[in-house]
Design an enzyme around this catalytic site. Structure first.
Site, PDB file in Angstrom:
ATOM      1  N   HIS A 179      12.747  -2.152   1.957  1.00 15.73           N
ATOM      2  CA  HIS A 179      12.110  -0.901   2.371  1.00 15.73           C
ATOM      3  C   HIS A 179      12.986   0.252   1.887  1.00 15.73           C
ATOM      4  CE1 HIS A 179       9.196  -2.957   4.884  1.00 15.73           C
ATOM      5  NE2 HIS A 179      10.198  -3.751   5.242  1.00 15.73           N
ATOM      6  N   ARG A 198       4.002  11.388  -1.893  1.00 13.35           N
ATOM      7  CA  ARG A 198       3.909  11.281  -0.428  1.00 13.35           C
ATOM      8  C   ARG A 198       5.259  11.510   0.251  1.00 13.35           C
ATOM      9  NH1 ARG A 198       4.344   4.999   1.337  1.00 13.35           N
ATOM     10  NH2 ARG A 198       4.164   5.962   3.367  1.00 13.35           N
ATOM     11  N   HIS A 209       4.051  -4.437   9.213  1.00 13.97           N
ATOM     12  CA  HIS A 209       3.910  -4.383  10.660  1.00 13.97           C
ATOM     13  C   HIS A 209       2.617  -5.001  11.171  1.00 13.97           C
ATOM     14  CE1 HIS A 209       6.935  -1.508   9.557  1.00 13.97           C
ATOM     15  NE2 HIS A 209       6.023  -0.784   8.948  1.00 13.97           N
ATOM     16  N   ARG A 228       7.160   0.615  13.624  1.00  9.37           N
ATOM     17  CA  ARG A 228       7.761   0.167  12.361  1.00  9.37           C
ATOM     18  C   ARG A 228       8.914  -0.806  12.571  1.00  9.37           C
ATOM     19  NH1 ARG A 228       5.377   3.088   8.224  1.00  9.37           N
ATOM     20  NH2 ARG A 228       4.675   5.158   8.822  1.00  9.37           N
ATOM     21  N   TYR A 262      10.819   9.653   1.171  1.00  6.58           N
ATOM     22  CA  TYR A 262      10.825   8.764   0.007  1.00  6.58           C
ATOM     23  C   TYR A 262      11.397   9.390  -1.260  1.00  6.58           C
ATOM     24  CZ  TYR A 262       7.801   5.988   2.993  1.00  6.58           C
ATOM     25  OH  TYR A 262       7.305   5.249   4.035  1.00  6.58           O
ATOM     26  N   ASP A 283       1.965 -15.702   6.326  1.00  7.26           N
ATOM     27  CA  ASP A 283       1.520 -17.084   6.125  1.00  7.26           C
ATOM     28  C   ASP A 283       1.539 -17.489   4.657  1.00  7.26           C
ATOM     29  OD1 ASP A 283       1.223 -17.457   8.837  1.00  7.26           O
ATOM     30  OD2 ASP A 283      -0.973 -17.308   8.826  1.00  7.26           O
ATOM     31  N   ASN A 303       8.079  -5.389  -0.791  1.00  4.75           N
ATOM     32  CA  ASN A 303       8.012  -4.237   0.098  1.00  4.75           C
ATOM     33  C   ASN A 303       6.552  -4.181   0.531  1.00  4.75           C
ATOM     34  OD1 ASN A 303       7.733  -1.781   1.371  1.00  4.75           O
ATOM     35  ND2 ASN A 303       9.091  -0.700  -0.044  1.00  4.75           N
ATOM     36  N   PRO A 354       0.791  -1.220   0.000  1.00  2.01           N
ATOM     37  CA  PRO A 354       0.000   0.000   0.000  1.00  2.01           C
ATOM     38  C   PRO A 354       0.829   1.279   0.000  1.00  2.01           C
ATOM     39  CG  PRO A 354      -0.193  -1.138   2.106  1.00  2.01           C
ATOM     40  CD  PRO A 354       0.548  -2.042   1.186  1.00  2.01           C
ATOM     41  N   ASN A 355       0.334   2.219  -0.761  1.00  2.00           N
ATOM     42  CA  ASN A 355       0.846   3.590  -0.863  1.00  2.00           C
ATOM     43  C   ASN A 355       2.163   3.727  -1.617  1.00  2.00           C
ATOM     44  OD1 ASN A 355      -1.344   4.814   0.573  1.00  2.00           O
ATOM     45  ND2 ASN A 355      -0.484   3.884   2.415  1.00  2.00           N
ATOM     46  N   GLU A 380      12.972  -8.980   1.678  1.00  2.00           N
ATOM     47  CA  GLU A 380      12.153  -7.853   2.121  1.00  2.00           C
ATOM     48  C   GLU A 380      12.917  -6.561   1.851  1.00  2.00           C
ATOM     49  OE1 GLU A 380      10.226  -6.176   6.314  1.00  2.00           O
ATOM     50  OE2 GLU A 380      11.381  -8.032   6.323  1.00  2.00           O
ATOM     51  N   ARG A 400      12.628   4.659  12.400  1.00  2.00           N
ATOM     52  CA  ARG A 400      11.444   5.528  12.393  1.00  2.00           C
ATOM     53  C   ARG A 400      10.586   5.249  13.632  1.00  2.00           C
ATOM     54  NH1 ARG A 400       8.926   5.163   6.586  1.00  2.00           N
ATOM     55  NH2 ARG A 400       7.507   6.661   7.546  1.00  2.00           N
ATOM     56  N   ALA A 405       2.908  -0.694   4.762  1.00  2.00           N
ATOM     57  CA  ALA A 405       2.351  -0.727   6.120  1.00  2.00           C
ATOM     58  C   ALA A 405       1.985  -2.138   6.565  1.00  2.00           C
ATOM     59  CB  ALA A 405       1.126   0.178   6.192  1.00  2.00           C
TER      60      ALA A 405
END
Length: 141
Positions: free
Chosen positions: A99, A17, A79, A110, A22, A86, A73, A9-10, A97, A106, A76
């Protein structure tokens, strides 16, 4: 090698944003850079972005038997999502992973990552380059 890249998301809002975190490059710039690098490395890369947890879970499940690696990635959902964890455990595909920011530096919440428990590597704070590093990690398995 076939790699599935999943952005949560986002991330589609990159360049809009929180530019102080970012940067000002867009999501399409990220995808262009990552696809170019994958092509250079002769990697078949499929890119996917969703703001919906269930859609991400479905994409991971459909990856079973089709991909050699996953770069994710989770945004949100990093977390909060046991469902994504799963799904990754179920397909048992090597996962990196990523980020863009240094998430561990942060907000306190997070620092929790469900995906980290199964990821072969966690890359943070390297901006878009972190995605390229993730490709290299999977290629070096």
């Amino acid at each position: 090698m076939k790699i599935l890249l999943i952005n949560g998301p986002n991330l589609n809002m990159l360049g809009i944003r929180e530019k102080e975190l970012y940067g000002d490059k867009s999501y399409s710039a990220l995808i262009k850079q990552v696809k170019g690098y994958a092509k250079e490395k002769k990697v078949k890369l499929t890119c996917y972005q969703s703001n919906y947890e269930g859609a991400i879970v479905g994409k991971i499940q459909k990856a079973y038997g089709k991909y050699d690696g996953i770069i994710i990635n989770p945004g949100a959902y990093t977390h909060t999502s046991v469902a994504i964890l799963d799904a990754l455990k179920a397909v048992d595909i090597p996962t990196v992973e990523v980020h863009i920011t240094k998430v561990d530096e942060r907000e306190e919440f997070r620092k929790i990552s469900f995906v980290s428990s199964i990821a072969i590597e966690k890359i943070t704070g390297r901006g878009f380059k972190g995605y390229l590093d993730a490709i290299d990690t999977l290629m070096n398995l």
